[in-house]
Design an enzyme around this catalytic site. Structure first.
Site, short mmCIF file in Angstrom:
data_model
loop_
_atom_site.label_atom_id
_atom_site.label_comp_id
_atom_site.label_asym_id
_atom_site.label_seq_id
_atom_site.Cartn_x
_atom_site.Cartn_y
_atom_site.Cartn_z
N ASP A 187 0.81 -1.22 0.00
CA ASP A 187 0.00 0.00 0.00
C ASP A 187 0.84 1.27 0.00
OD1 ASP A 187 -2.81 1.41 0.88
OD2 ASP A 187 -1.14 2.22 2.04
N THR A 215 -5.26 2.76 -0.08
CA THR A 215 -5.09 2.22 -1.44
C THR A 215 -5.40 0.73 -1.46
OG1 THR A 215 -3.47 3.91 -2.01
CG2 THR A 215 -3.47 1.90 -3.34
N ASP A 216 -4.99 0.01 -0.43
CA ASP A 216 -5.34 -1.41 -0.31
C ASP A 216 -6.86 -1.59 -0.26
OD1 ASP A 216 -3.00 -2.84 -0.41
OD2 ASP A 216 -2.67 -2.89 1.74
N VAL A 217 -7.50 -0.82 0.60
CA VAL A 217 -8.95 -0.96 0.78
C VAL A 217 -9.69 -0.63 -0.51
CG1 VAL A 217 -10.96 -0.04 2.01
CG2 VAL A 217 -8.88 -0.58 3.27
N GLY A 220 -9.37 -3.39 -2.95
CA GLY A 220 -10.28 -4.47 -2.60
C GLY A 220 -11.71 -4.18 -3.02
#
Length: 444
Positions: A187, A215-217, A220
């Site tokens: 991230d 950014t990860d979320v 997803g």
């Protein structure tokens, strides 16, 4: 007298707004209880109200982006089988402290892993076992460095021959093509390369990352939407497909107006702290006991703000009459408002601003977030039974449906908790076969 009447009108309007808000909260809480209840046995089961009932997902992801994607799908009723490395598992299980006292999993791991089954399989030794699982699944989600799973005969081109209806979602740092395709992605690195750190932080300070892996979320969430679209398309075509989602592209998409300003006007962005480049006032201010964030998105809202602060002449000043004027004279106006707001507590300011047309809210600590009357009224936090630690708490789904169910049903699984159950019920393995797989170190 005029000022007193104005205050009385504001007070009555605020009371009416508060009453309406309480009624709205009761309605929302009732819907939330219906959709997210975990106080009875029914809540732990999947029924016809779950949109993804009957969809089975093989989850080969770790950390945040992939697990967040599959958790959202699991909340909607999908059966998610989380495949983990024997004796090690998802790296996030060790990302602490804090840790659960009995099972030892990090609280970090709990955040994106509810409603799943954990199965421990060695991908290298258990290729055939994995292929048997793939044949029983609708979706596979993975976040290995591109090319890794091909070495285990688990790449998309290899598996589509086995299961032509398989939807194969790859989540990576930079995608499957391009100069960075083989690089691992995290991230903060994608957020750095994607410009998010460049525009985050105080105006005169260094770049700063967002407090959570946004950014990860977001990646997803993009992946979960893409999988839903692919499932819908499969209803028409009867074919699966490969989906590529990556952190860098997601981060670039999150730049929205900042990207548009550069691409269309050549305007390079800079850091603004909590302030807004194009709206003034629109930022956090220090109060006597904390911080308060407020924003006047229109000239009329700015007039009301000045009225409530008893500085009406400021809204008439030619330097501040329009938003364009306020942006031009930002420093002078912000300094004026900062001196006023520093004189009282956040709670008192919120009381004064109740019912206002402009947006305003306190900067809460995490404790204050979960003690907030609204968060408690809508029942957002869920308590789930845990086989070793009694119970765990999670932030439940933020979306409530009028007809469908979307709920937190089961606690994040312990490592390998469901290995035997999945092999027995899904693949029909007997006790002797499972024991043999353990002796060969294929499963845990």
């Amino acid at each position: 007298m005029a000022m007193w009447l104005q205050r009385l009108r504001l007070s009555r309007a605020a009371a009416a707004a508060a009453a309406a808000t309480r009624q709205s909260l009761r309605s929302f809480a009732a819907a939330s209880k219906h959709n997210n209840s975990n106080d009875n046995l029914e809540a732990s089961s999947i029924d016809e109200r779950h949109p993804l009932r009957g969809v089975r997902i093989l989850d080969l992801t770790r950390i945040v982006a992939g697990p967040y994607c599959t958790m959202v799908l699991a909340d909607l009723g999908a059966e998610v089988i989380k495949v983990e490395r024997p004796h090690f598992g998802d790296e996030a299980r060790k990302w602490g402290p804090p840790f659960l006292e009995e099972c030892g999993d990090a609280a970090y791991f709990l955040a994106p892993n509810r409603n799943k089954q954990s199965v421990c399989i060695d991908l290298k030794r258990g290729k055939e076992l994995m292929r048997q699982l793939v044949d029983k699944c609708d979706v596979l989600v993975e976040n290995y460095v591109p090319g890794t799973l091909e070495r285990y005969d688990l790449g998309y081109e290899q598996l589509r021959q086995l299961n032509p209806r398989l939807i194969y979602c790859t989540i990576s740092g930079y995608g499957s093509v391009g100069p960075y395709a083989k690089c691992p992605g995290y991230d903060v690195i994608a957020s750095s390369m994607g410009g998010l750190l460049h525009i985050t932080g105080e105006r005169d300070g260094p770049p700063s990352k967002v407090g959570v892996a946004v950014t990860d979320v977001a990646t997803g969430l993009y992946a979960h939407g893409a999988i839903l679209a692919a499932l819908l398309q499969r209803e028409r075509t009867q074919r699966g497909q490969k989906i590529d989602v990556n952190l860098l592209s997601t981060c670039c998409s999150l730049l929205i107006n900042v990207a548009s300003n550069y691409l269309n006007a050549g305007t390079e962005a800079k850091r603004w702290g909590t302030a807004h480049s194009s709206i003034v006032p629109y930022q956090s201010f220090k109060t006597a006991d904390g911080y308060l964030t407020l924003g006047a998105g229109s000239d009329a809202q700015f007039v009301e703000l000045c009225s409530r602060l008893n500085i009406e002449p400021v809204s008439l000043d030619v330097k501040f009459k329009t938003n364009k004027d306020r942006v031009k004279n930002r420093e002078e106006l912000i300094n004026l408002l900062a001196k006023i707001l520093a004189r009282d507590s956040s709670k008192n300011w919120m009381r004064l601003f109740e019912g206002a047309s402009f947006v305003v809210g306190p900067v809460n600590s995490i404790r204050e977030v979960f003690e907030d009357e609204h968060v408690q009224a809508i029942g957002l936090v869920k308590t789930l039974p845990h086989p070793r630690d009694g119970s765990v708490k999670v932030v439940g789904p933020p979306v409530v449906y009028s007809e469908a169910r979307n709920d937190a049903r089961t606690a994040p699984p312990m490592l390998g908790e469901h290995t035997d159950e999945v092999l027995t019920k899904l693949l029909g393995y007997g006790a002797e076969q499972i024991a043999e797989l353990r002796s060969q170190r294929i499963i845990q």
